[in-house]
Design an enzyme around this catalytic site. Structure first.
Site, PDB file in Angstrom:
ATOM      1  N   ARG A   1       0.726  -1.077   0.358  1.00  0.00           N
ATOM      2  CA  ARG A   1       0.203   0.038  -0.301  1.00  0.00           C
ATOM      3  C   ARG A   1       0.663   0.886  -0.117  1.00  0.00           C
ATOM      4  O   ARG A   1       1.688   1.119   0.081  1.00  0.00           O
ATOM      5  CB  ARG A   1      -1.221   0.379   1.067  1.00  0.00           C
ATOM      6  CG  ARG A   1       0.316  -0.516   2.232  1.00  0.00           C
ATOM      7  CD  ARG A   1      -1.066  -0.360   3.954  1.00  0.00           C
ATOM      8  NE  ARG A   1      -0.332  -0.599   5.032  1.00  0.00           N
ATOM      9  CZ  ARG A   1      -1.018  -0.707   6.507  1.00  0.00           C
ATOM     10  NH1 ARG A   1      -2.446  -0.889   6.453  1.00  0.00           N
ATOM     11  NH2 ARG A   1      -0.247  -1.242   7.291  1.00  0.00           N
ATOM     12  N   ASN A  15      11.848   0.865   0.464  1.00  0.00           N
ATOM     13  CA  ASN A  15      10.841   2.156   1.078  1.00  0.00           C
ATOM     14  C   ASN A  15       9.586   0.876   2.641  1.00  0.00           C
ATOM     15  O   ASN A  15       9.157   2.859   3.205  1.00  0.00           O
ATOM     16  CB  ASN A  15       9.243   1.656  -0.343  1.00  0.00           C
ATOM     17  CG  ASN A  15       8.086   2.347   0.496  1.00  0.00           C
ATOM     18  OD1 ASN A  15       7.937   3.781   0.239  1.00  0.00           O
ATOM     19  ND2 ASN A  15       7.190   1.601   0.358  1.00  0.00           N
ATOM     20  N   TYR A  63      10.374   7.960  15.088  1.00  0.00           N
ATOM     21  CA  TYR A  63      10.438   8.147  13.164  1.00  0.00           C
ATOM     22  C   TYR A  63      11.552   9.011  13.063  1.00  0.00           C
ATOM     23  O   TYR A  63      12.397   8.147  11.877  1.00  0.00           O
ATOM     24  CB  TYR A  63       8.932   8.204  12.932  1.00  0.00           C
ATOM     25  CG  TYR A  63       8.945   8.357  11.835  1.00  0.00           C
ATOM     26  CD1 TYR A  63       8.632   7.098  10.608  1.00  0.00           C
ATOM     27  CD2 TYR A  63       8.535   9.718  10.946  1.00  0.00           C
ATOM     28  CE1 TYR A  63       8.520   7.223   9.286  1.00  0.00           C
ATOM     29  CE2 TYR A  63       8.375   9.430   9.420  1.00  0.00           C
ATOM     30  CZ  TYR A  63       8.346   8.527   8.678  1.00  0.00           C
ATOM     31  OH  TYR A  63       8.623   7.990   7.461  1.00  0.00           O
ATOM     32  N   LYS A 101      14.601   8.101  10.752  1.00  0.00           N
ATOM     33  CA  LYS A 101      15.077   8.625   9.402  1.00  0.00           C
ATOM     34  C   LYS A 101      16.586   9.134   9.299  1.00  0.00           C
ATOM     35  O   LYS A 101      16.943   9.161   8.191  1.00  0.00           O
ATOM     36  CB  LYS A 101      13.849   9.432   8.815  1.00  0.00           C
ATOM     37  CG  LYS A 101      12.914   8.589   9.160  1.00  0.00           C
ATOM     38  CD  LYS A 101      12.322   7.796   7.792  1.00  0.00           C
ATOM     39  CE  LYS A 101      11.800   7.004   7.546  1.00  0.00           C
ATOM     40  NZ  LYS A 101      11.574   5.689   6.229  1.00  0.00           N
ATOM     41  N   THR A 149      -2.271   8.816   1.265  1.00  0.00           N
ATOM     42  CA  THR A 149      -1.348   7.455   1.562  1.00  0.00           C
ATOM     43  C   THR A 149      -2.267   7.367   2.447  1.00  0.00           C
ATOM     44  O   THR A 149      -2.827   8.371   3.187  1.00  0.00           O
ATOM     45  CB  THR A 149      -0.090   6.506   1.196  1.00  0.00           C
ATOM     46  OG1 THR A 149       0.474   7.391   2.015  1.00  0.00           O
ATOM     47  CG2 THR A 149       0.398   7.697  -0.301  1.00  0.00           C
TER      48      THR A 149
END
Length: 274
Positions: free
Chosen positions: A12, A83, A148, A152, A183
């Site tokens: 997705r 990804n 996060y 990253k 998304t």
């Protein structure tokens, strides 16, 4: 010339858009997900040009298996797109160490594991392209997304070092930094917790904004996929590529503020030399 891709997190979001664009362009792809049944429609539509593979990016054995699947199925591998990832929203104080570790395992170590799985093959060929999908959170720390951002930022540093190591042997590395795209990353894929009252004006505000923002993000996943295809066709791609007007604006503002702060405190900074 047709390329062979390996794309993680294909079920997705941007990963799905990337896979569909690659296949529409006539390339071949190993599409991966924890549950490959979610990719069955792609296999039905595109047949032998796509192979759906079960992959947990934190597993070294499964990472090697995915790379091997590409080589065995299609005779080679040209592009790895890291990804897969997720990012919850909550205050640092209310985020357990287990939650920190889980996000960092997937978002940082998952990238390292997949990258290391493909390096020997690319090194031997003296060719290949590794695309690391980070985020604007890889350039600036957003409120409520500390785990996060930590991951990253880590991917950015890792990839910058990696590019300097692999560049001389012909292997390309590009960090792709998306902003807000329509998304489900900010929807069902994300857990939102406002936390205790003391953080209402910071994390609480972010959570409320995120709930209202979902579905209104400026980024078009199909156009992100088109940008990716253009990127991998470049003989000399950039080390970093921002995706989205919101992302570009935030990155520019942050870079200018950092430069201004560094200059403001230059005298103190250079006062430490012998």
């Amino acid at each position: 010339m047709s390329k062979v891709w390996l794309i993680t997190g294909s079920s997705r979001g941007l990963g799905r858009a990337f896979v569909e664009a690659v296949l529409e362009a006539g390339d071949r792809v190993v599409a991966t997900a924890r549950n490959p049944a979610q990719l069955s429609d792609l296999v039905e539509k595109y047949g032998e040009r796509v192979r759906a593979v079960s992959l947990d990016v934190t597993s070294e054995a499964q990472a090697k298996g995915a790379v091997d699947a590409a080589i065995e199925s299609f005779g080679g591998l040209d592009v790895l797109v890291n990804n897969a990832g997720y990012g919850n929203v909550a205050p640092v104080e209310d985020t357990t160490l287990a939650e920190f570790r889980a996000q960092i395992e997937t978002n940082l170590f998952g990238v390292i594991i997949m990258t290391k799985a493909v390096i020997p093959y690319f090194r031997e060929r003296r060719a290949g392209h590794i695309v690391q999908v980070t985020s604007i959170a890889g350039r600036l720390g957003p409120v409520g997304r500390a785990p996060y951002a930590a991951a990253k930022f880590g991917v950015e540093g890792f990839s910058e070092s990696l590019a300097k190591e692999l560049g001389p042997i012909g292997v390309k590395v590009t960090i792709v930094e998306p902003g807000g795209f329509r998304t489900d990353f900010a929807g069902s894929s994300t857990e939102l917790r406002e936390g205790r009252a003391e953080y209402d004006s910071s994390v609480g505000a972010t959570v409320r904004f995120q709930r209202n923002y979902n579905g209104k993000q400026p980024g078009d996943p199909a156009k992100a996929a088109a940008a990716l295809l253009k990127l991998v066709s470049m003989p000399e791609p950039p080390l970093r590529l921002l995706l989205g007007s919101d992302c570009y604006g935030a990155a520019e503002k942050s870079a200018l503020a950092t430069m201004e702060s560094d200059r403001k405190w230059k005298d103190l900074s250079v006062s430490t030399d012998f």
